[in-house]
Motif scaffolding. Structure first.
Motif, short mmCIF file in Angstrom:
data_model
loop_
_atom_site.label_atom_id
_atom_site.label_comp_id
_atom_site.label_asym_id
_atom_site.label_seq_id
_atom_site.Cartn_x
_atom_site.Cartn_y
_atom_site.Cartn_z
N SER A 226 0.83 -1.21 0.00
CA SER A 226 0.00 0.00 0.00
C SER A 226 0.86 1.26 0.00
O SER A 226 0.52 2.26 -0.66
CB SER A 226 -0.93 0.01 1.21
OG SER A 226 -1.81 -1.09 1.18
N LYS A 227 1.97 1.22 0.73
CA LYS A 227 2.85 2.39 0.78
C LYS A 227 3.47 2.66 -0.59
O LYS A 227 3.63 3.81 -1.00
CB LYS A 227 3.94 2.19 1.82
CG LYS A 227 3.44 2.22 3.26
CD LYS A 227 4.57 2.08 4.25
CE LYS A 227 4.07 2.15 5.69
NZ LYS A 227 5.17 1.99 6.67
N THR A 228 3.82 1.57 -1.30
CA THR A 228 4.39 1.73 -2.64
C THR A 228 3.37 2.36 -3.58
O THR A 228 3.70 3.28 -4.35
CB THR A 228 4.83 0.36 -3.20
OG1 THR A 228 5.83 -0.19 -2.35
CG2 THR A 228 5.38 0.49 -4.61
N TRP A 229 2.12 1.88 -3.52
CA TRP A 229 1.08 2.46 -4.38
C TRP A 229 0.86 3.93 -4.05
O TRP A 229 0.69 4.76 -4.95
CB TRP A 229 -0.24 1.69 -4.24
CG TRP A 229 -1.26 2.14 -5.24
CD1 TRP A 229 -2.07 3.25 -5.14
CD2 TRP A 229 -1.54 1.55 -6.51
NE1 TRP A 229 -2.85 3.37 -6.26
CE2 TRP A 229 -2.54 2.34 -7.12
CE3 TRP A 229 -1.06 0.42 -7.18
CZ2 TRP A 229 -3.06 2.04 -8.37
CZ3 TRP A 229 -1.58 0.13 -8.42
CH2 TRP A 229 -2.56 0.93 -9.01
N SER A 230 0.88 4.26 -2.77
CA SER A 230 0.69 5.66 -2.36
C SER A 230 1.79 6.54 -2.95
O SER A 230 1.54 7.69 -3.34
CB SER A 230 0.69 5.77 -0.84
OG SER A 230 -0.43 5.10 -0.28
N ARG A 231 3.01 5.99 -3.03
CA ARG A 231 4.11 6.76 -3.64
C ARG A 231 3.85 6.99 -5.12
O ARG A 231 4.20 8.05 -5.65
CB ARG A 231 5.44 6.02 -3.44
CG ARG A 231 5.97 6.07 -2.02
CD ARG A 231 7.46 5.75 -1.96
NE ARG A 231 7.74 4.41 -2.42
CZ ARG A 231 7.76 3.34 -1.62
NH1 ARG A 231 7.51 3.48 -0.33
NH2 ARG A 231 8.03 2.15 -2.10
N TYR A 232 3.23 6.00 -5.80
CA TYR A 232 2.91 6.20 -7.21
C TYR A 232 1.96 7.38 -7.37
O TYR A 232 2.14 8.22 -8.27
CB TYR A 232 2.23 4.95 -7.80
CG TYR A 232 3.05 3.68 -7.81
CD1 TYR A 232 4.44 3.72 -7.72
CD2 TYR A 232 2.43 2.44 -7.91
CE1 TYR A 232 5.19 2.55 -7.73
CE2 TYR A 232 3.18 1.26 -7.92
CZ TYR A 232 4.55 1.32 -7.82
OH TYR A 232 5.28 0.17 -7.83
N GLU A 233 0.96 7.46 -6.51
CA GLU A 233 -0.04 8.53 -6.60
C GLU A 233 0.50 9.87 -6.10
O GLU A 233 -0.13 10.90 -6.30
CB GLU A 233 -1.30 8.14 -5.83
CG GLU A 233 -2.02 6.95 -6.44
CD GLU A 233 -3.41 6.75 -5.88
OE1 GLU A 233 -3.87 7.58 -5.06
OE2 GLU A 233 -4.07 5.75 -6.26
N ALA A 234 1.67 9.83 -5.45
CA ALA A 234 2.30 11.06 -4.99
C ALA A 234 3.37 11.54 -5.98
O ALA A 234 4.05 12.53 -5.72
CB ALA A 234 2.92 10.85 -3.61
N GLY A 235 3.50 10.81 -7.09
CA GLY A 235 4.46 11.21 -8.12
C GLY A 235 5.81 10.53 -8.02
O GLY A 235 6.77 10.96 -8.66
N GLY A 236 5.90 9.45 -7.25
CA GLY A 236 7.15 8.73 -7.13
C GLY A 236 7.48 7.92 -8.38
O GLY A 236 6.61 7.65 -9.21
#
Length: 259
Positions: free
Chosen positions: A38-48
């Motif tokens: 979930s943390k990895t996906w959240s980074r995707y949506e934050a522009g990571g």
């Protein structure tokens, strides 16, 4: 490692978040579908940034046929030179089957190694005897032959990991990569299947190789000298314990071996 990244940006992050909301998925649900945390996906949506080998999972989670083209510019012009320095680069494959064959094994073995490690980590938290079919998310579950699904437990995945590491060491040392067992053939096949997706998304590699006459789908069958792995393991054929491709014989040295 050969896993290059797509540089994250606000436009791509918005597309991922918009599509997830459009499908009425929570971050946790999307992450499970994609095979990431979930943390990895959240980074995707934050522009990571996004590793190339994770793009397949994102597409699966969001029901995309392909990753947005305008965001897939990733590798630099010297990326092919970088790949030739890869720990699993095989001079044997390069000389006998072309540069893309060497790329396919190097890149594909990185991806499969990651998938094995992810499943090993999940299985280590479960009761002894748990197999990958019981995990909520496993890429290997979708890739390995279905007949023997209940055999794919922690011990088997550890064997798979060790076998792949030996194959990568052979590649690094420039020795023959001929497959001597079903498990080696299977690993070659899995690596190549993942590499096909990676190469399709990596236009700069294809451009750097020019018009090399090469079929990324079929070089492994030239290596095996047959298509038995498809005929026997991926063609809905029931195998009894006497068959050479039955799970009980996967470790046996039976191909290209002097008797």
């Amino acid at each position: 490692m050969a896993n290059k990244c797509i540089q994250g940006n606000e436009s791509l992050a918005k597309k991922i978040k918009f599509r997830r909301n459009e499908l009425h998925l929570t971050i946790e649900e999307a992450a499970i579908r994609a095979g990431v945390g979930s943390k990895t996906w959240s980074r995707y949506e934050a522009g990571g940034s996004i590793r190339l080998d994770k793009c397949k999972g994102i597409c699966k989670a969001l029901n995309w046929n392909k990753f947005p083209d305008d965001e897939a510019s990733n590798d630099s012009k010297d990326s092919f030179k970088d790949l030739k320095k890869h720990d699993a680069w095989s001079k044997f494959l390069e000389i006998n089957y072309g540069a893309k064959a060497a790329i396919a094994f190097a890149v594909g073995s990185d991806i499969i190694s990651d998938q094995i490690e992810e499943d090993l980590q999940e299985l280590s938290l479960r009761p002894k005897g748990t197999h990958i079919g019981e995990l909520s998310m496993s890429w290997l579950k979708e890739s390995l032959p279905k007949q023997f699904l209940t055999k794919y437990n922690y011990e088997f995945l550890y064997l798979l990991k060790c076998t792949l590491n030996k194959m990568r060491l052979r590649a690094k040392n420039g020795v023959s990569m001929i497959a001597h067992s079903v498990i080696e053939e299977l690993l070659f096949y899995l690596c190549n299947e993942e590499a096909v997706v990676w190469l399709e998304m990596n236009e700069s590699i294809n451009e750097s190789l020019g018009n090399e006459d090469f079929d990324i789908q079929n070089w492994i069958f030239e290596l095996f000298d047959d298509v038995d792995i498809l005929t026997n393991l991926y063609n809905n054929v029931y195998l009894d314990s006497e068959h050479s491709y039955h799970f009980s014989h996967w470790e046996d040295c039976q191909f290209y071996v002097d008797r």
